[in-house]
Scaffold this motif. Structure first.
Motif, mmCIF file in Angstrom:
data_model
loop_
_atom_site.group_PDB
_atom_site.id
_atom_site.type_symbol
_atom_site.label_atom_id
_atom_site.label_comp_id
_atom_site.label_asym_id
_atom_site.label_seq_id
_atom_site.Cartn_x
_atom_site.Cartn_y
_atom_site.Cartn_z
ATOM 1 N N UNK A 1 -20.043 -11.221 -39.095
ATOM 2 C CA UNK A 1 -19.552 -12.400 -39.668
ATOM 3 C C UNK A 1 -19.489 -11.995 -41.051
ATOM 4 N N UNK A 2 -19.495 -10.747 -41.636
ATOM 5 C CA UNK A 2 -19.563 -10.354 -43.063
ATOM 6 C C UNK A 2 -18.241 -9.685 -43.516
ATOM 7 N N UNK A 3 -17.356 -9.542 -42.676
ATOM 8 C CA UNK A 3 -15.861 -8.862 -42.920
ATOM 9 C C UNK A 3 -14.921 -9.979 -42.826
ATOM 10 N N UNK A 4 -13.750 -9.832 -43.818
ATOM 11 C CA UNK A 4 -12.634 -10.794 -43.682
ATOM 12 C C UNK A 4 -11.612 -9.605 -43.008
ATOM 13 N N UNK A 5 -11.497 -9.942 -41.752
ATOM 14 C CA UNK A 5 -10.465 -8.936 -41.101
ATOM 15 C C UNK A 5 -9.093 -9.270 -41.106
ATOM 16 N N UNK B 1 -20.330 -12.955 -51.166
ATOM 17 C CA UNK B 1 -19.588 -12.396 -49.994
ATOM 18 C C UNK B 1 -18.402 -11.741 -50.182
ATOM 19 N N UNK B 2 -17.374 -12.248 -50.959
ATOM 20 C CA UNK B 2 -15.961 -11.702 -50.986
ATOM 21 C C UNK B 2 -16.176 -10.558 -51.576
ATOM 22 N N UNK C 1 -13.768 -19.306 -44.834
ATOM 23 C CA UNK C 1 -14.342 -20.988 -44.242
ATOM 24 C C UNK C 1 -15.612 -20.766 -43.463
ATOM 25 N N UNK C 2 -15.759 -19.750 -42.780
ATOM 26 C CA UNK C 2 -16.891 -19.643 -42.080
ATOM 27 C C UNK C 2 -18.023 -19.071 -42.896
ATOM 28 N N UNK D 1 -14.577 -7.532 -34.145
ATOM 29 C CA UNK D 1 -14.078 -8.780 -34.340
ATOM 30 C C UNK D 1 -14.664 -9.895 -33.756
ATOM 31 N N UNK D 2 -15.507 -9.386 -32.590
ATOM 32 C CA UNK D 2 -15.930 -10.685 -31.891
ATOM 33 C C UNK D 2 -16.957 -11.491 -32.914
#
Length: 673
Positions: free
Chosen positions: A261-265, A222-223, A410-411, A255-256
């Motif tokens: 859920x795939x991006x580290x904003x 994911x990272x 963490x998510x 960002x909602x």
């Protein structure tokens, strides 16, 4: 350094995605005439135009875009100019079929939609760099150019690819991150199930396996996928910085928490010159305006508290949810101004003119299919006038009341397979804690677990399953120095490699919370427990219970039944000059509010009982003045107290004492100095 606001306009941004290539050129003059009528200041152009700009490899046609940009400039409208790299042309994929992404199950996607991209593809990177360079050379000095818009909504709909190109790139990424394959084996715990590697060449992406795959490998992939997309963004950004120095470069975030859920904003926010966001109401039965406020607060937080820009939202219904209701009269303006209240420097839409063809032809637009004799158009024109009256608040900042810790890593980790209960959802906990704070009329800043939290009297941690030792020390120092902390269950459990911290749960949060957890005992579907508290109050919890052992903490609420009957359910720990609360079950909304009420008392936050439910009051302050937004989401007229008099900007009227806010309306007061 590039500017961090769009160049040119001295007003807030108002407009939307403009796709003139979908229409005959004869329509363009009507478009700009109507844009001027609506008060449009900026439009986004060229985002999906690669096949028109480069109709064959190395052959460019910029004539139509020249004419569009010239027409916009002649009419005083600025351009957010896109690089079209989210949608490569058909000829590109015919020449480079391996640039199409491969899913985890090994199937390759086909051309025929947007964003079908393997971000590790050398051919894609080379082609994206070429078209971006050509655009930068041609339009760097164009007077309509306000900012650059790279790609579109990274991570939607494809973020990770599992092809051979990605496998090779993943190995290089791992080698740069860990140095040796032995370090990878240690971080991933490959001794379990005999998954050990002898060399990097043996490592593949976490493709489909017979049963659950290595969770640390999945987390790192994911990272890797997020880093790979960000590499491509930086490549385009740096080209544009070199060719058009001083012009800000952005890409539109989502960002909602319910939408991407795939991006580290947190990482992406450091890379853009201006944080921008797309937000669409999720019509899933929840209070949509609460999710909107949450998304806006999170976007502002990613921007470090600085002003940001709402780059897309909808005038009415969208087209991609199971059910797509129209917005009610006044809802579009209320949504738009609620974003502005929470830091946006304007309100942009998808899109200007509603499409007649393609997948989003039923998505609403500023100019609908039915034209100008419509409620939507009249509301667009009225909103343009309202946005125009708020130019003075440019550069001011939204004032937060409390902080909420959130971490995308963490998510990601909590969402992997084989966790204690599939009913525990990190996003749901964040939503619930946010909604409880919203209903207490508190404006929330989000923060990375390693960030400086000292500005907040109260910090909540709704879901921090993955917490590093540094994060644990940071939260402890926050409490010791006088902060009030509220932590929800299943937090502090693992490190950055998804390895359980040594010792008892909750790992790195044991000391700050003054307790240990011997075991957790998730509840069955539909089960609940009774929990008793002060004055014999009884509330309910579901999903989760724990066997909590106080080690310095006091018990405030107790399990009355269930697996942990007689044990602590909610605790409070005094540490240094502060206090840390722990909530070991998923409390019902009234119970969660009761805990937060006590925590607010500890933090010295006075209740705001004079404000009705679903009436939000938010402030923006700065050199431009002190502004109060009152947004009434209810069907009833209400009044909001004013600490000092001022001028209501949407009407020009003087306001003092109490501000009357009609049902469904928004009022904006510039408070007197």
């Amino acid at each position: 350094m590039p500017e961090t606001t769009p160049q040119g306009p001295d007003r807030l941004a108002f407009g939307g995605d403009y796709n003139p290539e979908q229409w005959p050129e004869s329509v363009w003059h009507e478009d700009v005439r109507l844009m001027r009528e609506a008060g449009v200041t900026m439009v986004s152009v060229g985002i999906f135009s690669w096949a028109l700009l480069e109709p064959e490899p190395g052959g460019y046609d910029f004539g139509w875009l020249d004419r569009v940009l010239d027409l916009l400039h002649e009419n005083g409208i600025r351009a957010d100019l896109g690089t079209p790299t989210a949608s490569p042309p058909a000829w590109f994929y015919r020449a480079h079929p391996d640039a199409l992404p491969v899913g985890r199950e090994g199937l390759r996607h086909s051309f025929g939609s947007r964003a079908a991209i393997c971000h590790s593809s050398p051919a894609y990177r080379e082609a994206a760099a070429r078209i971006t360079t050509e655009l930068g050379r041609r339009y760097a000095g164009h007077p309509a150019l306000a900012m650059w818009h790279v790609h579109n909504e990274y991570g939607v709909p494809v973020s990770a690819c599992y092809c051979d190109n990605c496998a090779a790139h993943f190995r290089r990424w791992l080698q740069a991150r860990y140095g040796t394959v032995e370090a990878v084996n240690d971080a991933w715990g490959t001794a379990f199930w005999g998954l050990r590697y002898r060399s990097f060449d043996e490592i593949d992406p976490p493709r489909l396996t017979p049963t659950v795959g290595n969770p640390a490998q999945q987390l790192d992939h994911r990272r890797f996928a997020d880093d790979t997309m960000r590499e491509n963004f930086r490549m385009e950004r740096d080209i544009l910085h070199r060719l058009a120095p001083g012009v800000p470069v952005t890409t539109n975030f989502m960002t909602a928490l319910s939408q991407c859920d795939t991006i580290d904003y947190w990482a992406w926010g450091r890379e853009v010159d201006l944080v921008t966001n797309d937000h669409y109401l999720m019509t899933d039965g929840r209070r949509t305006h609460v999710n909107l406020a949450m998304a806006a607060d999170l976007t502002r937080s990613v921007a470090g508290g600085a002003p940001w820009l709402l780059l897309e939202h909808s005038t009415s219904g969208v087209s991609w949810q199971p059910r797509n209701p129209a917005k009610r009269p006044g809802e579009m303006a209320r949504n738009s101004l609620a974003h502005v209240a929470r830091g946006s420097e304007g309100a942009m839409f998808f899109q200007w003119r509603q499409s007649r063809k393609g997948a989003e032809k039923f998505h609403s637009a500023m100019l609908p299919h039915a034209g100008t004799d419509t409620r939507i158009w009249r509301e667009v024109v009225a909103l343009g006038a309202d946005i125009g009256s708020l130019a003075g608040l440019r550069g001011t900042r939204t004032v937060p009341d409390v902080g909420m810790v959130w971490d995308w890593h963490s998510w990601w980790a909590q969402g992997l397979e084989w966790r204690p209960s599939e009913d525990h959802d990190a996003r749901e906990r964040a939503d619930s804690f946010y909604e409880a704070l919203y209903d207490r009329h508190l404006t929330v800043d989000f923060a990375h677990p390693g960030a400086d939290l000292s500005a907040y009297p109260l910090v909540v941690v709704p879901a921090l399953y993955l917490a590093t030792e540094e994060s644990g020390r940071n939260l402890r120092a926050y409490v010791e120095n006088g902060g009030t902390l509220v932590v929800s269950y299943f937090s502090g459990i693992v490190d950055e490699h998804d390895a359980v911290h040594p010792g008892a749960y909750p790992g790195v949060l044991r000391d700050v919370l003054g307790l240990t957890v011997e075991e957790w005992s998730p509840l069955g579907a539909g089960e609940s427990v009774r929990i008793t508290g002060p004055q014999d109050a009884t509330v309910t919890g579901d999903v989760w219970t724990e066997f909590v052992v106080p080690r310095g903490a006091e018990t405030v609420w107790t399990y009355a039944d269930g697996p942990a009957a007689g044990g602590p359910a909610v605790t409070r720990h005094r540490l240094g000059r502060g206090t840390a609360w722990y909530v070991s079950s998923r409390l019902d909304p009234l119970a969660l509010d009761a805990v937060l009420e006590s925590a607010c008392e500890d933090a010295g936050i006075a209740p705001r009982t004079e404000l009705p439910r679903d009436v939000e009051v938010v402030r923006r302050c700065g050199d431009g003045g002190d502004y109060l937004f009152a947004v009434n989401h209810t069907p009833h007229d209400t009044k909001v107290p004013l600490e000092r008099p001022g001028t209501e900007l949407l009407s020009g009227e003087h306001a003092a004492g109490h501000l009357a806010v009609p049902a469904g309306a928004v009022k904006v007061v510039r408070l007197d100095a």
